[in-house]
Scaffold this active site. Structure first.
Site, PDB file in Angstrom:
ATOM      1  N   SER A 247       0.995  -1.118   0.059  1.00 11.72           N
ATOM      2  CA  SER A 247      -0.155   0.001  -0.116  1.00 11.72           C
ATOM      3  C   SER A 247       0.895   1.114  -0.045  1.00 11.72           C
ATOM      4  O   SER A 247       1.735   1.239   0.967  1.00 11.72           O
ATOM      5  CB  SER A 247      -0.910  -0.044   1.163  1.00 11.72           C
ATOM      6  OG  SER A 247      -1.325  -1.254   1.300  1.00 11.72           O
TER       7      SER A 247
ATOM      8  N   CYS B 143      -6.990  -1.132   7.166  1.00 15.43           N
ATOM      9  CA  CYS B 143      -6.004  -1.753   6.531  1.00 15.43           C
ATOM     10  C   CYS B 143      -5.025  -2.543   7.556  1.00 15.43           C
ATOM     11  O   CYS B 143      -4.831  -2.026   8.707  1.00 15.43           O
ATOM     12  CB  CYS B 143      -5.128  -0.521   6.036  1.00 15.43           C
ATOM     13  SG  CYS B 143      -3.719  -1.088   5.035  1.00 15.43           S
TER      14      CYS B 143
ATOM     15  N   TRP C 282      -4.664  -8.104   4.236  1.00 12.97           N
ATOM     16  CA  TRP C 282      -3.782  -9.128   3.700  1.00 12.97           C
ATOM     17  C   TRP C 282      -3.460 -10.234   4.716  1.00 12.97           C
ATOM     18  O   TRP C 282      -4.038  -9.720   5.889  1.00 12.97           O
ATOM     19  CB  TRP C 282      -2.186  -8.597   3.123  1.00 12.97           C
ATOM     20  CG  TRP C 282      -1.588  -7.884   4.171  1.00 12.97           C
ATOM     21  CD1 TRP C 282      -0.837  -8.442   5.247  1.00 12.97           C
ATOM     22  CD2 TRP C 282      -1.725  -6.262   4.167  1.00 12.97           C
ATOM     23  NE1 TRP C 282      -0.349  -7.334   5.823  1.00 12.97           N
ATOM     24  CE2 TRP C 282      -0.709  -6.034   5.459  1.00 12.97           C
ATOM     25  CE3 TRP C 282      -2.171  -5.178   3.661  1.00 12.97           C
ATOM     26  CZ2 TRP C 282      -0.752  -4.634   5.960  1.00 12.97           C
ATOM     27  CZ3 TRP C 282      -1.908  -4.113   3.953  1.00 12.97           C
ATOM     28  CH2 TRP C 282      -1.067  -3.813   4.977  1.00 12.97           C
TER      29      TRP C 282
END
Length: 680
Positions: A460, A632, A679
């Site tokens: 990112s 995130c 992730w």
């Protein structure tokens, strides 16, 4: 890549002092323009030829697609194939599975081919029934938040709009997904459902592979039931040929012009020497590392901040996008493989596809050296899949080692268990397997044919292009761990990045990269509040978001509340970007900064605990302020815990039942007000 508006607008804005001169032109210009328009209208109304009777529409239907080889149907007829296996692949696994299925076909007297949907017109599926005993198989990976992979995007768009009659088509789907993600196997499920809606006949149930568990085992289990179903459907049976058929033949080049040899380029030969935009996965840009600093003050991990210079590349990015980098394997691993196999790694060779009709002429760019292939093109650090073990078994001279390799590649329960414990859980890579099976000495060219491609790694972006138009920032943690066998395994990309030192020149500071667009975007209106939740390196995209909100504020825009929930292990150890965040908070760009230190006290404190502590404020921002929520980082625990916390907050303050609260949050997701960049 879309060109950013702000960066490209600059030169077109006229300076203010030229306005006075412009005024005097107006009367003349107005008269001229009005006459011109009147003239054109008169001409259009009276003199043009009437052409309405011939509508031009039908021509429009052929959308300009990438130049395609030809119809896959024609290709199948020409080469005598009856099974086509399409793959939607982002990291190469689905492509690998598709190749394995197409190779399986010959065992049943059938002939298969693996195909990239991007290279063909999939509307031809309605004609597949022209081929006897024909079948289409789809190995479809899901990427991001339930999205198709890049190479399956056109196919996905076609499926959504198609009203084709696929009644003669026989199909089966195997999906590749990860249970820790919200939209588990969305693409596989969609293709399976949609093909049936269009009239196609499913000949075997949808397979759902889970990469959070054991994807390889899921695939083998599905495949061992899939082929008997195919046999039954077509009335064929296994020919008993379990033979290992080579797909490529080795050509060694003794006197070759070194200018014709690949040295690590991804697509065009010499593309790293004469770089030409546009830059993408097949044509990465070599970016100079201008900064590489350690972010953490203590602890055993190495967290780092890198800056890549993209000046003169024409690369544009937006906050929230991903940067992909192509890493290189550790040279000591490469050398050890060469030693064990007794090979001169600098031999120049090509592996040429024995199937001359195949679109894939080589498994990786050729001609090249074994050293280059093992360094830049092949994955030598992940535990090999069972098909690799099966093919290598023939080269073990010790019968017990040969039997052990075959057993691990079999579908018998004890074989699967052995593969799981000895390969997967022990994290044995190809080098470890060669070391622990001394009699195994395969020809290096066959090994190179079998190993999967080394994939780009995505990060990112930790910067805003409004503030840093010529620089892309990365925040990453080096991966290093000890395996059950006592070996130390290191993450390929993070350890390679760690060694990138900013210097004036030389490859030691160059990183092949490109940008991948994402859906992770700041709200369209700067006045919309944002709640950002990103512990650990999950803070990366929010550094870009905060920089951008600071910039918007400087431009005189009204900027809504900007709230960050961040977490790390210990305040004095791994609090990333501490000074920068403190400064943004001081300057009022960050309205709220909440930090959870998980190990600084007896009981663990995580971001979701801080969310609960401020639940009233969260509800107010979301419900009254129409705030956008961004999460995130780790998908397995953090993202799920955070989502459950939002369910609780919504249920409590919105006076809703659990199902209603869940529905409320899911609606936020659909509206693009709850975004994930996670992730596992």
């Amino acid at each position: 890549l879309t060109i950013m508006g702000d960066a490209s607008m600059g030169p077109n804005i006229s300076p203010p002092d030229s306005t006075a001169q412009q005024d005097s032109f107006f009367s003349m210009t107005d008269v001229f323009l009005i006459s011109l328009i009147t003239g054109l209208l008169t001409y259009w109304l009276f003199f043009r030829k009437k052409k309405e009777e011939v509508p031009d529409l039908p021509k429009m239907q052929t959308v300009a697609a990438p130049v395609r080889d030809s119809s896959f149907i024609e290709k199948m007829k020409k080469t005598g194939r009856n099974i086509v296996v399409f793959y939607g692949s982002q990291t190469g696994t689905a492509e690998e599975f598709a190749n394995r299925l197409s190779k399986d076909a010959h065992r049943y007297g059938l002939r298969g081919m693996a195909a990239d949907p991007e290279e063909y017109d999939l509307s031809d599926l309605s004609r597949l029934s022209e081929i006897d005993k024909s079948l289409a198989v789809f190995c479809m990976a899901t990427y991001g938040e339930g999205d198709p992979t890049d190479n399956a995007q056109d196919f996905y768009d076609w499926l959504q709009e198609a009203d084709a009659d696929l009644s003669g088509l026989r199909f089966a789907v195997f999906g590749l997904g990860n249970k820790t993600y919200e939209h588990f196997n969305a693409m596989g499920k969609y293709v399976d459902k949609r093909l049936e809606e269009l009239g196609a006949q499913r000949i075997f149930e949808l397979g759902l592979g889970d990469d959070d568990g054991n994807l390889e085992e899921d695939f083998i289990t599905w495949r061992e039931q899939f082929w008997p179903a195919v046999c039954e459907h077509f009335g064929v049976e296994a020919t008993g040929e379990e033979s290992s058929i080579r797909q490529y033949e080795l050509v060694v080049h003794t006197d070759v012009n070194m200018n014709k040899v690949y040295t690590g380029e991804m697509g065009r030969l010499k593309s790293y020497e004469n770089q030409k935009p546009p830059f993408d996965a097949k044509n990465p840009f070599l970016a100079q590392v201008t900064e590489n600093r350690k972010l953490n003050e203590g602890g055993e991990r190495h967290l780092m901040h890198l800056e890549l210079d993209i000046s003169n590349s024409k690369i544009r990015y937006e906050s929230g996008d991903h940067v992909a980098v192509y890493p290189a394997n550790d040279s000591s691993l490469v050398n050890q493989i060469g030693e064990i196999l007794g090979t001169n790694l600098d031999t120049i060779m090509s592996l040429n596809n024995l199937d001359e009709e195949s679109n894939k002429k080589h498994p990786f760019p050729c001609p090249t050296s074994y050293r280059t292939a093992l360094t830049y093109y092949l994955d030598i650090t992940n535990p090999p899949r069972t098909n690799v073990l099966y093919e290598l078994a023939q080269y073990a001279t010790d019968p017990s080692e040969q039997e052990r390799l075959r057993k691990m590649a079999s579908s018998a329960p004890e074989g699967k268990a052995l593969y799981l414990s000895w390969v997967v859980e022990a994290r044995r890579n190809i080098l470890a397997i060669l070391q622990d099976m001394p009699s195994l000495c395969p020809p290096i060219d066959h090994l190179c044919e079998l190993l999967p491609r080394l994939q780009a790694r995505y990060y990112s972006i930790a910067s805003s292009s409004k503030v840093h138009p010529n620089s892309i920032h990365i925040c990453a943690v080096t991966v290093e761990y000890e395996t059950k066998t006592g070996r130390v395994n290191k993450g390929v990309a993070t350890n390679w990045l760690k060694g990138k030192v900013p210097t004036e020149n030389g490859s030691s500071s160059l990183v092949p990269m490109y940008v991948r667009k994402s859906q992770f975007r700041l709200p369209f209106k700067p006045s919309t509040p944002v709640i950002m939740i990103g512990p650990g390196t999950g803070v990366a995209p929010f550094m870009g978001f905060i920089q951008e909100r600071a910039w918007l504020k400087q431009q005189g825009k009204e900027v809504g509340e900007t709230v960050l929930y961040y977490g790390c292990r210990r305040e004095r150890e791994d609090y990333l970007y501490r000074e920068e965040l403190a400064r943004f908070h001081r300057d009022g760009v960050l309205s709220q900064l909440h930090v959870a230190f998980s190990r600084d006290q007896a009981e663990k404190v995580y971001v979701q605990h801080l969310l609960k502590k401020n639940k009233e404020n969260i509800w107010k921002l979301v419900h009254e302020g129409n705030a956008h929520i961004y999460v995130c980082g780790d998908a397995r625990n953090m993202a799920r815990d955070v989502q459950n916390t939002f369910y609780e907050i919504v249920a409590e303050f919105g006076n809703m039942s659990q199902p209603q609260a869940t529905d409320y949050v899911k609606k936020l997701m659909t509206k693009g007000r709850y975004s994930l960049d996670v992730w596992s």
